[in-house]
Motif scaffolding. Structure first.
Motif, PDB file in Angstrom:
ATOM      1  N   ARG A  12       0.835  -1.207   0.000  1.00 23.27           N
ATOM      2  CA  ARG A  12       0.000   0.000   0.000  1.00 23.27           C
ATOM      3  C   ARG A  12       0.870   1.257   0.000  1.00 23.27           C
ATOM      4  N   GLU A  13       1.994   1.197   0.699  1.00 20.78           N
ATOM      5  CA  GLU A  13       2.904   2.346   0.707  1.00 20.78           C
ATOM      6  C   GLU A  13       3.511   2.562  -0.682  1.00 20.78           C
ATOM      7  N   GLU A  14       3.948   1.493  -1.318  1.00 15.95           N
ATOM      8  CA  GLU A  14       4.553   1.619  -2.648  1.00 15.95           C
ATOM      9  C   GLU A  14       3.531   2.064  -3.688  1.00 15.95           C
ATOM     10  N   LEU A  15       2.331   1.497  -3.626  1.00 15.39           N
ATOM     11  CA  LEU A  15       1.303   1.884  -4.592  1.00 15.39           C
ATOM     12  C   LEU A  15       0.881   3.338  -4.399  1.00 15.39           C
ATOM     13  N   ALA A  16       0.730   3.738  -3.155  1.00 10.81           N
ATOM     14  CA  ALA A  16       0.347   5.128  -2.895  1.00 10.81           C
ATOM     15  C   ALA A  16       1.401   6.086  -3.436  1.00 10.81           C
ATOM     16  N   ALA A  17       2.674   5.782  -3.200  1.00 14.22           N
ATOM     17  CA  ALA A  17       3.742   6.634  -3.719  1.00 14.22           C
ATOM     18  C   ALA A  17       3.749   6.640  -5.236  1.00 14.22           C
ATOM     19  N   TYR A  18       3.552   5.481  -5.825  1.00 15.76           N
ATOM     20  CA  TYR A  18       3.527   5.393  -7.288  1.00 15.76           C
ATOM     21  C   TYR A  18       2.367   6.195  -7.864  1.00 15.76           C
ATOM     22  N   LEU A  19       1.182   6.058  -7.295  1.00 13.44           N
ATOM     23  CA  LEU A  19       0.009   6.774  -7.812  1.00 13.44           C
ATOM     24  C   LEU A  19       0.142   8.281  -7.624  1.00 13.44           C
ATOM     25  N   ARG A  20       0.769   8.701  -6.542  1.00 12.31           N
ATOM     26  CA  ARG A  20       1.016  10.142  -6.368  1.00 12.31           C
ATOM     27  C   ARG A  20       1.991  10.644  -7.432  1.00 12.31           C
ATOM     28  N   ARG A  21       3.023   9.869  -7.704  1.00 12.57           N
ATOM     29  CA  ARG A  21       4.083  10.294  -8.627  1.00 12.57           C
ATOM     30  C   ARG A  21       3.637  10.234 -10.083  1.00 12.57           C
ATOM     31  N   VAL A  77      -3.563  10.347  -2.518  1.00 10.32           N
ATOM     32  CA  VAL A  77      -3.789   9.057  -1.870  1.00 10.32           C
ATOM     33  C   VAL A  77      -2.696   8.794  -0.846  1.00 10.32           C
ATOM     34  N   SER A  78      -3.071   8.102   0.206  1.00  9.74           N
ATOM     35  CA  SER A  78      -2.128   7.650   1.218  1.00  9.74           C
ATOM     36  C   SER A  78      -2.367   6.159   1.438  1.00  9.74           C
ATOM     37  N   PRO A  79      -1.421   5.476   2.080  1.00 11.20           N
ATOM     38  CA  PRO A  79      -1.636   4.046   2.344  1.00 11.20           C
ATOM     39  C   PRO A  79      -2.901   3.775   3.140  1.00 11.20           C
ATOM     40  N   ASP A  80      -3.333   4.729   3.953  1.00  6.91           N
ATOM     41  CA  ASP A  80      -4.512   4.506   4.798  1.00  6.91           C
ATOM     42  C   ASP A  80      -5.818   4.505   4.023  1.00  6.91           C
ATOM     43  N   ASN A  81      -5.879   5.191   2.875  1.00  9.80           N
ATOM     44  CA  ASN A  81      -7.139   5.187   2.121  1.00  9.80           C
ATOM     45  C   ASN A  81      -6.998   4.425   0.813  1.00  9.80           C
ATOM     46  N   LEU A  82      -6.059   3.463   0.804  1.00 10.12           N
ATOM     47  CA  LEU A  82      -5.878   2.605  -0.356  1.00 10.12           C
ATOM     48  C   LEU A  82      -6.084   1.157   0.068  1.00 10.12           C
ATOM     49  N   VAL A  83      -6.890   0.416  -0.706  1.00 17.23           N
ATOM     50  CA  VAL A  83      -7.210  -0.979  -0.404  1.00 17.23           C
ATOM     51  C   VAL A  83      -6.791  -1.840  -1.584  1.00 17.23           C
ATOM     52  N   VAL A  84      -6.067  -2.905  -1.307  1.00  8.88           N
ATOM     53  CA  VAL A  84      -5.669  -3.850  -2.350  1.00  8.88           C
ATOM     54  C   VAL A  84      -6.820  -4.822  -2.597  1.00  8.88           C
ATOM     55  N   VAL A  85      -7.157  -5.016  -3.873  1.00 12.67           N
ATOM     56  CA  VAL A  85      -8.270  -5.892  -4.246  1.00 12.67           C
ATOM     57  C   VAL A  85      -7.817  -6.847  -5.345  1.00 12.67           C
ATOM     58  N   GLY A  86      -8.696  -7.788  -5.676  1.00 12.20           N
ATOM     59  CA  GLY A  86      -8.388  -8.781  -6.693  1.00 12.20           C
ATOM     60  C   GLY A  86      -8.741  -8.313  -8.091  1.00 12.20           C
ATOM     61  N   GLY A  87      -8.236  -7.161  -8.496  1.00 10.65           N
ATOM     62  CA  GLY A  87      -8.503  -6.646  -9.828  1.00 10.65           C
ATOM     63  C   GLY A  87      -9.582  -5.590  -9.836  1.00 10.65           C
ATOM     64  N   VAL A  88      -9.740  -4.929 -10.987  1.00 12.39           N
ATOM     65  CA  VAL A  88     -10.705  -3.830 -11.114  1.00 12.39           C
ATOM     66  C   VAL A  88     -12.135  -4.318 -10.911  1.00 12.39           C
TER      67      VAL A  88
END
Length: 496
Positions: free
Chosen positions: A160-169, A175-186
């Motif tokens: 979640r930390e890596e994805l949040a940083a990637y999506l910000r960049r 987005v922050s890791p706290d409001n990001l949820v990993v799911v099984g696809g779109v």
């Protein structure tokens, strides 16, 4: 290891092409079965009395075509999808036993290996196996045993930390890791989000009710547990049953050259809208800056939610990718994405960036429904992003897909000039508008027979529209585009 019996005529020239042809036919006829390991290039070159570079060129050609798989340390083997058993009665699946023109008689094996049938499919042969394997090895070497237990149902923290940083960049997301949820696809992300908005999931730990998004005074009131969801017209039909099952009553809103018609959206009385603003499916339209502003204004004025499917966002060819809508209004827009196009659909790894109460609701739901996504794959993806493997892979695939798009569009313009091509600025597909009077179903079937990944647009429309096709180019090598489109043009001609 296979014993090869290759006939090579040095005087005829094109020795590498001869070797490739001989091996290709050996695979097609079943003489080289799936999984068989071929001699090392140096060894085969010595046996044939040729330079090693000639054999390497032949092997590389067949790897690119999907007949062979080459892996560091494992050698070169026949690909699983390349070899097929002979037909009953001893009839083999060779060009001599199939119809069609010589240019198009690649066979079912080649079509399956290269093109697939979905117009949205990425080139799965380009999956970065070596780098992914390196990430997996690093992960397994460093991961403590306890990390392999059930993880946070919302996703492991490091991913979640890596994805949040990637999506910000890369996506300019808020987005922050706290409001990001990993799911099984779109698909799962959209389904869970709709259920959350419809009040079907556990409520998040927030002082606000999940009805943050709705101001229904001037709108029809949906049945309990349901929302009125606007969808783009045209839109892919595969997801519609999923949307309805999740609790959405659907209303179609037209798409024009700038994207979704916000005026029609406002008149629809929708509680939420599902969009593909980066590259609309199937038209290929990129949402214009004016419409982006209008959408955010509509959501702010009505309290509605915007579900942003970040479809094809990684592959923008005419400029840097446009930032996501979520970055403009994180309190109204829910961003949903995955690695299905950038890496592979089979990984089933995606994410939802949402307001805190929605994100928490999704996390709680995953804890109750399925205990979250596979843990090991999450750690591997985190390492892949951290070490730069993901960025390198995307840069390489943007170059490759752009070359394939250019060759595909050029071939259409040369051999089928009566077709108008649109939606080429991004993504893995384009829209081919057919002349009025053409039967799009018949043209789509003919194109599929030629090995192309094509779908008719008619079944995707709510309102009638001109005949058109969605044509995928991601699995068609640039060097094969001209011959394939020429074969389609020949098949569509009056005498074809």
């Amino acid at each position: 290891m296979a014993d090869l019996h290759l006939v090579v005529d040095r005087a005829a020239g094109g020795v590498a092409a001869q070797i490739a042809r001989e091996l290709r036919e050996a695979v097609r006829r079943g003489r080289l079965a799936a999984g068989v390991r071929l001699p090392a290039s140096r060894e085969l070159a010595r046996d044939l009395g040729l330079s090693r570079g000639v054999v390497v060129e032949a092997y590389e050609q067949l790897v690119a075509e999907g007949f062979l798989i080459s892996r560091v340390g494992a050698g070169t083997v026949v690909a699983p999808v390349a070899s097929r058993p002979a037909l009953p009665g001893g009839t083999s699946r060779t060009p001599e036993n199939r119809g069609g023109t010589p240019e198009n008689r690649g066979g079912e094996e080649e079509r399956e290996a290269h093109l697939g049938r979905r117009s949205t499919a990425p080139d799965l042969g380009a999956f970065p196996r070596e780098r992914w394997l390196a990430s997996m090895r690093r992960t397994l070497a460093a991961l403590p045993a306890d990390a392999l237990d059930y993880g946070d149902p919302g996703g492991v923290q490091v991913l979640r930390e890596e994805l949040a940083a990637y999506l910000r960049r890369v996506r300019a997301a808020d987005v922050s890791p706290d409001n990001l949820v990993v799911v099984g696809g779109v698909a799962q992300g959209i389904s869970l989000t709709i259920q959350a908005l419809a009040g079907r999931l556990p409520r998040g730990r927030s002082p606000h009710d999940l009805g943050w998004y709705v101001r229904r005074a001037a709108r029809p009131v949906p049945a309990p547990g349901r929302i009125r969801l606007a969808v783009e017209d045209p839109a892919g039909g595969r997801q519609l049953p999923l949307l309805r099952a999740a609790g959405a009553d659907l209303v179609a809103v037209p798409v024009d050259g700038e994207g979704v018609d916000v005026g029609a959206l406002a008149a629809s009385g929708a509680d939420a809208v599902l969009l593909t603003p980066a590259h609309q499916y199937p038209t290929g339209v990129v949402l214009s800056p004016r419409r982006r502003a209008e959408l955010i204004g509509w959501a702010a004025a009505t309290g509605a939610a915007i579900l942003e499917d970040d479809y094809d966002a990684e592959f923008r060819f005419d400029r840097d990718p446009v930032g996501c809508l979520q970055g403009l209004a994180a309190d109204r827009v829910i961003l949903i994405g995955s690695v299905s196009k950038s890496l592979a659909p089979g990984l089933r790894l995606g994410w939802v960036a949402a307001p805190p109460e929605i994100a928490e609701s999704l996390r709680l739901a995953r804890g109750e429904l399925d205990l979250g996504s596979p843990v090991l794959e999450q750690y591997v993806l985190a390492d892949f992003v951290t070490t730069g493997g993901y960025d390198r892979h995307l840069r390489r695939m943007r170059r490759e897909y752009r070359a394939r798009r250019d060759a595909f569009a050029l071939a259409l313009g040369e051999h089928l000039p009566e077709i108008t091509v649109r939606g080429v600025s991004a993504g893995l597909h384009l829209l081919a508008e057919l002349p009025y009077g053409w039967d799009e179903e018949a043209v789509a079937e003919t194109a599929q027979d030629c090995g192309l990944a094509v779908e008719p647009v008619g079944p995707m429309r709510h309102a009638p529209g001109p005949p058109a096709l969605v044509m995928g180019f991601a699995r068609l090598p640039a060097r094969r585009a001209d011959a394939t489109i020429r074969a389609l043009a020949d098949a569509l001609s009056p005498g074809g």
